[in-house]
Design a protein around this motif. Sequence first.
Motif, mmCIF file in Angstrom:
data_model
loop_
_atom_site.group_PDB
_atom_site.id
_atom_site.type_symbol
_atom_site.label_atom_id
_atom_site.label_comp_id
_atom_site.label_asym_id
_atom_site.label_seq_id
_atom_site.Cartn_x
_atom_site.Cartn_y
_atom_site.Cartn_z
ATOM 1 N N THR A 177 45.909 44.438 30.355
ATOM 2 C CA THR A 177 47.365 44.513 29.934
ATOM 3 C C THR A 177 47.606 45.477 28.970
ATOM 4 O O THR A 177 48.821 46.207 29.404
ATOM 5 C CB THR A 177 47.616 43.160 29.312
ATOM 6 N N ARG A 178 46.791 45.948 28.191
ATOM 7 C CA ARG A 178 47.096 47.273 27.293
ATOM 8 C C ARG A 178 47.210 48.294 27.806
ATOM 9 O O ARG A 178 48.224 49.019 28.040
ATOM 10 C CB ARG A 178 46.079 47.237 26.303
ATOM 11 N N ALA A 321 47.853 49.441 42.602
ATOM 12 C CA ALA A 321 47.622 49.938 44.101
ATOM 13 C C ALA A 321 46.488 51.152 44.102
ATOM 14 O O ALA A 321 45.635 50.929 44.608
ATOM 15 C CB ALA A 321 48.870 50.649 44.801
ATOM 16 N N LEU A 322 46.802 52.209 43.076
ATOM 17 C CA LEU A 322 45.829 53.258 43.211
ATOM 18 C C LEU A 322 44.523 52.831 42.663
ATOM 19 O O LEU A 322 43.302 52.893 43.329
ATOM 20 C CB LEU A 322 46.452 54.535 42.348
ATOM 21 N N SER A 323 44.521 51.960 41.575
ATOM 22 C CA SER A 323 43.122 51.653 40.855
ATOM 23 C C SER A 323 42.371 50.370 42.005
ATOM 24 O O SER A 323 41.279 50.474 42.088
ATOM 25 C CB SER A 323 43.519 50.934 39.512
ATOM 26 N N ILE A 334 39.858 49.581 31.947
ATOM 27 C CA ILE A 334 40.072 48.255 32.443
ATOM 28 C C ILE A 334 41.342 48.192 32.607
ATOM 29 O O ILE A 334 42.285 48.271 31.688
ATOM 30 C CB ILE A 334 39.745 47.010 31.452
ATOM 31 N N SER A 335 41.911 48.431 33.573
ATOM 32 C CA SER A 335 43.432 47.637 34.183
ATOM 33 C C SER A 335 43.269 46.686 35.103
ATOM 34 O O SER A 335 42.418 46.173 35.607
ATOM 35 C CB SER A 335 44.052 49.022 34.612
ATOM 36 N N TRP A 336 44.636 46.137 35.461
ATOM 37 C CA TRP A 336 44.762 45.195 36.409
ATOM 38 C C TRP A 336 44.255 45.517 37.679
ATOM 39 O O TRP A 336 43.660 44.860 38.393
ATOM 40 C CB TRP A 336 46.409 44.709 36.243
#
Lengths: 385, 331
Positions: A177-178, A321-323, A334-336
């Motif tokens: 989230t961060r 979308a990219l990740s 770490i991302s969604w």
Amino acid sequence: MASATGVSGRLGWFRRAPQDTDARDAEIKYYTASQFQLIWWKFKRHRLALIGTFILALFLVIAVLAEFLAPYDPFNRNAEYLFGPPQAIHFFEDGTLHAPFVYGITFAMDPVSFQLSVKEDTSVRIPLQLFVHGDAYKLFGIFPTDIHLFGVEKGFVHLMGSDKLGRDLFSRILFATRISLSIGVIGLFIAFFLGLIIGGISGFFGGAIDNVIQRFIEFIRSIPTLPLWMALAASLPKEWPPLQVYFAITLIIGLLGWTHLARRVRGKLLSLREEDYVTAAKIAGSSDWRIIFRHMLPSFLSYIIVDLSISFPYMILGETALSFIGLGLRPPVISWGVLLQDAQNVRAIALYPWLFAPVAFVVLAVLAFSFVGDGLRDAADPYSR
Amino acid sequence: MARFLLQRFVIMLVMLAGLSIIVFITIELPPGDFADRQAYRMKSTGVRVTEADILQMRHQMGLDRPWYERYLSWIGNIVLRGNFGISLSQHIPVTEVIGERIGFTALLAFATLIFTYGVAIPIGIFSAMRQYSFGDYFFTFLGYIGMAVPSFLLALLLLYVSVFVFNSNVGGLFSPQYVEAPWSWDKFVDLLNHLWVPALVLGLAGTAFEIRTMRATMLDEKNKLYVTAARARGMPEGRLLLKYPVRVALNPIVSTIGWNLTAIIAGAPLVAFVLALPDTGPLFLNALLDQDVYLSGAMLLLYSTLTIVGTFMSDILLALLDPRVRYGERT
């Protein structure tokens, strides 16, 4: 008074008191309020927007206090519990109320398929505790501590299950989230800067320059953005360190939103120049700077804030979308989107549906921003209707 | 009309030219050029490569010429000979790799457009006619969800539901027995049976937006005097609706076909990737991940060309629908 009906018509949206004196007080309050007070009063009436604001505030708290709220370090591996399903929180056992607890876990190997099946062991009760000692971290990057909001003293608790390396998904989502929100904010800042400058130039100079810039924006908008941004992201060197990739991706995402904003700034500039109060200020001898900052900017700013809050979801979705397909952020960041990489195919969905949990956060964030954006749009011009 | 068409056509050509430059930039952007990569590949198989060899290769492939010469030869090959270069990862011409897959992409985009307008226009009319009814609220709510959930996540959700609830798999464009089969009527029907899923996924956001637009314009139009006048003359309600307010309300809908198409094409590769469609989507993503720049560049060019040509056609459609556009008034 002839204007009385006019005033009450204008105050239609504003809460009116039953008694006359109160009504007059309300009118006085209305006419002496600053513009931002008016906007806030009107914004408050939009129920969904308030809910959205609340959700966003929650996300903000998560982003700031992720280390404290998460029961585990995001890289802490629980080797006993790979691909572990979520553990439910229980309150009752045999009809009696307990403090919240989870059950222990037992494993059983299917002798035919060799698949590990996980069962709740109802003989072991692990109570959830507040402010437990766990993985060490530095709060705000300064204060070393190891206290987490909740956790367990023995055994383990994975509210949203664990991933392929046995890392706690719930903790990872909080940390994601961060990162995801920060990308949105920085990207928005870049878009804001570009939009303001380019739109400002376009609206201020007008004529041929305006024409060229407007055609250019039309051109940019006719390119399918996502494939283009994917192509740009793909040309980042593979050996770049994660932090550098993070900034590059943020920059690319930021280039996503500026056209919309530039158009809005230009349109507003052009229409505001003709407003009566600007002419009045000019006649009264105000300097250009005073007109721009004192008279034009306040009525301008609310619209820009609206546009910013509307384009925020696109930033988040762009990053996700990219990740998701592996062109954006890369582990260990770490991302969604990075988390969703694990849920790319049907197999993963069929076997480990909990890996899908980050989707709920993405959708919630996007919805919240859309609601807030809608509320702000209605409130941006408090004098209307 | 002819003047309008010519003007639009010239704008389209200028846009295509600008587009090719942007695509060329994305091809040139990755650090190191083709010679470097070739040298790296040879080194990894144990061949000794010196600095002079790299220079030699670069000269042979024309990579040491200035960028505008390289751009001209690249775009010249595409326009004059239909030659998009060689796929670096598969070592065959790009046109062969893309082959009939681009047809599926175009078909998918077209099907999505049909779906979007086929659904959005009737629902928009309904919502406006029965304002604040349950149906109106229902579609408004659905619209919010449709706009908030990105299409590739929606595709994932749909996969999840189809696997768990219906015990089937919605991925792909054909049933297994038709994948390798030659084209036949049955195969075509099978294709249509599968096509609605990606069309739904891709079209939902656009549909939600168009419903809102249609509803808003219809609400504006339905109480205007010309409608009342027609009603006063005893025109049947159904015909009245279609003949007057709907015709006006279609205008903003048609004028956004271009944007809609752009959005559809933009979302398509990811959805195709998630649903494992045999179109250009998965190919594009793999080309990007492998830094196969000629392949990905060619596809970026094709995608954008599709949207620009689509916009051109929607302009023509708008001109047919609205005489004000046709006779050169500025819109």
